[in-house]
Motif scaffolding. Structure first.
Motif, short mmCIF file in Angstrom:
data_model
loop_
_atom_site.label_atom_id
_atom_site.label_comp_id
_atom_site.label_asym_id
_atom_site.label_seq_id
_atom_site.Cartn_x
_atom_site.Cartn_y
_atom_site.Cartn_z
N UNK A 1 -8.98 0.75 13.83
CA UNK A 1 -8.93 2.18 14.13
C UNK A 1 -8.64 2.91 12.58
N UNK A 2 -9.11 4.47 12.91
CA UNK A 2 -9.07 5.07 11.97
C UNK A 2 -7.97 6.41 12.68
N UNK A 3 -7.85 7.44 12.12
CA UNK A 3 -7.16 8.76 12.39
C UNK A 3 -7.88 9.17 13.64
N UNK A 4 -9.03 9.13 13.77
CA UNK A 4 -9.98 9.69 14.75
C UNK A 4 -10.79 8.66 15.47
N UNK A 5 -10.98 7.45 15.25
CA UNK A 5 -11.65 6.67 16.42
C UNK A 5 -11.23 5.16 16.18
N UNK A 6 -11.86 4.56 17.26
CA UNK A 6 -11.53 2.99 17.59
C UNK A 6 -12.69 2.27 17.40
N UNK A 7 -12.89 1.43 16.46
CA UNK A 7 -14.30 0.55 16.44
C UNK A 7 -13.76 -0.88 17.15
N UNK A 8 -14.60 -1.34 17.96
CA UNK A 8 -14.42 -2.59 18.51
C UNK A 8 -15.43 -3.79 18.58
N UNK A 9 -15.35 -4.85 18.02
CA UNK A 9 -16.35 -5.62 17.67
C UNK A 9 -16.20 -6.95 18.56
N UNK B 1 -14.29 7.54 20.43
CA UNK B 1 -13.52 8.66 19.64
C UNK B 1 -12.29 8.78 20.33
N UNK B 2 -11.06 8.92 19.55
CA UNK B 2 -9.81 9.28 20.13
C UNK B 2 -9.85 10.61 20.71
N UNK B 3 -9.23 10.69 21.65
CA UNK B 3 -8.87 12.22 22.29
C UNK B 3 -7.74 12.78 21.54
N UNK B 4 -6.61 12.09 21.18
CA UNK B 4 -5.58 12.47 20.51
C UNK B 4 -5.72 11.98 19.13
N UNK B 5 -6.25 12.94 18.16
CA UNK B 5 -6.45 12.54 16.81
C UNK B 5 -5.24 12.25 16.10
N UNK B 6 -5.26 11.11 15.36
CA UNK B 6 -4.00 10.83 14.26
C UNK B 6 -2.91 9.96 15.15
N UNK B 7 -3.47 9.83 16.28
CA UNK B 7 -2.31 8.95 17.11
C UNK B 7 -2.69 7.35 17.05
N UNK C 1 7.11 -6.23 8.48
CA UNK C 1 6.24 -6.39 7.44
C UNK C 1 6.06 -5.14 6.80
N UNK C 2 6.21 -5.23 5.24
CA UNK C 2 5.79 -4.02 4.47
C UNK C 2 4.47 -3.88 4.28
N UNK C 3 3.80 -2.53 4.01
CA UNK C 3 2.55 -2.48 3.95
C UNK C 3 2.22 -1.39 3.12
N UNK C 4 0.93 -1.04 2.91
CA UNK C 4 0.51 0.08 2.01
C UNK C 4 -0.30 1.05 2.93
N UNK C 5 -0.27 0.88 4.33
CA UNK C 5 -0.89 1.76 5.23
C UNK C 5 -1.64 0.67 6.43
N UNK C 6 -2.19 1.37 7.36
CA UNK C 6 -2.48 0.48 8.32
C UNK C 6 -3.39 -0.85 8.02
N UNK C 7 -3.19 -1.77 8.90
CA UNK C 7 -3.79 -2.93 8.47
C UNK C 7 -3.82 -3.52 7.07
N UNK C 8 -2.69 -3.68 6.49
CA UNK C 8 -2.95 -4.00 5.08
C UNK C 8 -1.64 -4.88 4.66
N UNK C 9 -1.30 -5.57 5.67
CA UNK C 9 -0.25 -6.65 5.63
C UNK C 9 -0.58 -7.59 4.55
#
Length: 331
Positions: free
Chosen positions: A63-71, A135-141, A262-270
């Motif tokens: 996910x990003x701030x605005x969308x979700x990607x499914x694979x 596309x997320x309805x609630x952006x940044x969530x 876990x410490x991280x540097x942002x989303x999905x950065x473990x």
């Protein structure tokens, strides 16, 4: 030609486009397919659909701030978009079918904008997949999970125990024992256990082991941070899964002192680095993956905390002198 491109996944397919027909006039059957009886072909499709329902558990998403990607992985090279049906039925209901077999019956975790949903055939790590963009309805969530069925209470069952013997400026001050919630976050736990045991070799020439690493950030009344086997200062990357790996889930909350996360540097950065909370820290919820708690040695944790500063720079060397996995039951 435009229709051909869309049918074969060469262009994005809007899921709610009434003008798009999945009946594929361009697909040619092999002589073997033409000779098959209708019953045999239907039986084969049913089996492939069953396989897909099982394999759907291997899906990945980001996910990003605005969308979700499914694979969704595609294991059969003969599959074309005519075998796939994806309909965004409502803001939180996504119907995904392969060979007319539903892959999920659960609503989405949060709402999306239905008319903005689309999909196409793509590749992920060199493997063919169905790529769905929401596309997320609630952006940044931040979405804690993809489907509501994943919203389950953590068991908080301790499956493993890790010990860490701590030295401050060369003097042994005691041992911390961490209980690991392996049922709730199995992938994150596996990484932590392997690094505690030193059983995964090297990463870019560095031993993947917490032994000999230091607590490089100590902020009183907030957190202790350690685990950078690469650089020792918080800038290093590395895990048993590669440089980083994605957030597994956020089911465990940071409700008390002693939570290991876990410490991280942002989303999905473990990577390898972890933190121990010094107080309830709800602001870490939904941002950091908690996977354990201190079950022995909180007095040692407090001694380490006294070596901290407002900038996080330790006032002395705080070292994990030894570490490993304890037998679950000891005499």
């Amino acid at each position: 030609e435009d229709e051909r491109r869309r049918l074969y996944g060469m262009d994005p397919v809007p899921v709610n486009d009434p003008n798009f027909k999945v009946d594929n006039p361009f697909r040619k059957l092999s002589p073997q397919e033409l000779l098959k009886s209708k019953e045999d072909r239907e039986s084969e499709i049913d089996q492939m659909a069953d396989d897909y329902e099982k394999d759907f558990k291997d899906f990945d998403w980001t996910q990003t701030d605005t969308e979700v990607n499914v694979y969704i992985p595609i294991y059969d090279p003969s599959i074309t978009p005519m075998d796939i049906e994806i309909v965004q039925k409502s803001r939180n209901k996504l119907d995904i079918r392969v060979f007319d077999q539903p892959l999920t019956q659960s609503p989405l975790a949060l709402e999306v904008i239905p008319d903005s949903t689309y999909w196409f055939l793509d590749e992920l790590e060199g493997k063919r997949c169905i790529h769905i963009v929401l596309e997320k309805r609630d952006k940044d969530r931040i979405w804690p999970y993809l489907f509501l069925e994943e919203d389950i209470e953590p068991t908080l069952e301790i499956t493993d125990r890790v010990y860490m013997d701590i030295d401050i400026d060369g003097d042994r001050i005691g041992r911390i024992v961490i209980g690991v919630f392996g049922e709730d976050v199995p992938k994150t736990s596996k990484n932590f256990l392997a690094l505690s045991e030193g059983s995964s070799g090297t990463f870019k020439g560095r031993n993947m082991h917490y032994k000999g690493t230091r607590f490089h950030k100590i902020i009183p009344n907030f957190i202790l941070q350690a685990g950078d086997f690469a650089n020792g200062d918080g800038s290093g990357k590395g895990s048993i899964f590669g440089p980083t790996f994605k957030d597994e889930n956020f089911r465990i909350r940071h409700m008390e002192a002693g939570v290991v996360t876990m410490a991280n540097a942002g989303r999905d950065s473990n990577g390898a680095q972890f933190m121990i909370t010094l107080q309830p820290s709800s602001w870490l919820d939904m941002k950091h993956v908690a996977f354990g708690k201190v079950i022995e040695g909180m007095d040692v944790v407090q001694k380490i905390a006294k070596m901290g500063s407002s900038t996080g720079e330790p006032l002395g060397e705080v070292l994990i002198a030894d570490c490993g996995i304890l037998p679950f039951f000891s005499a």
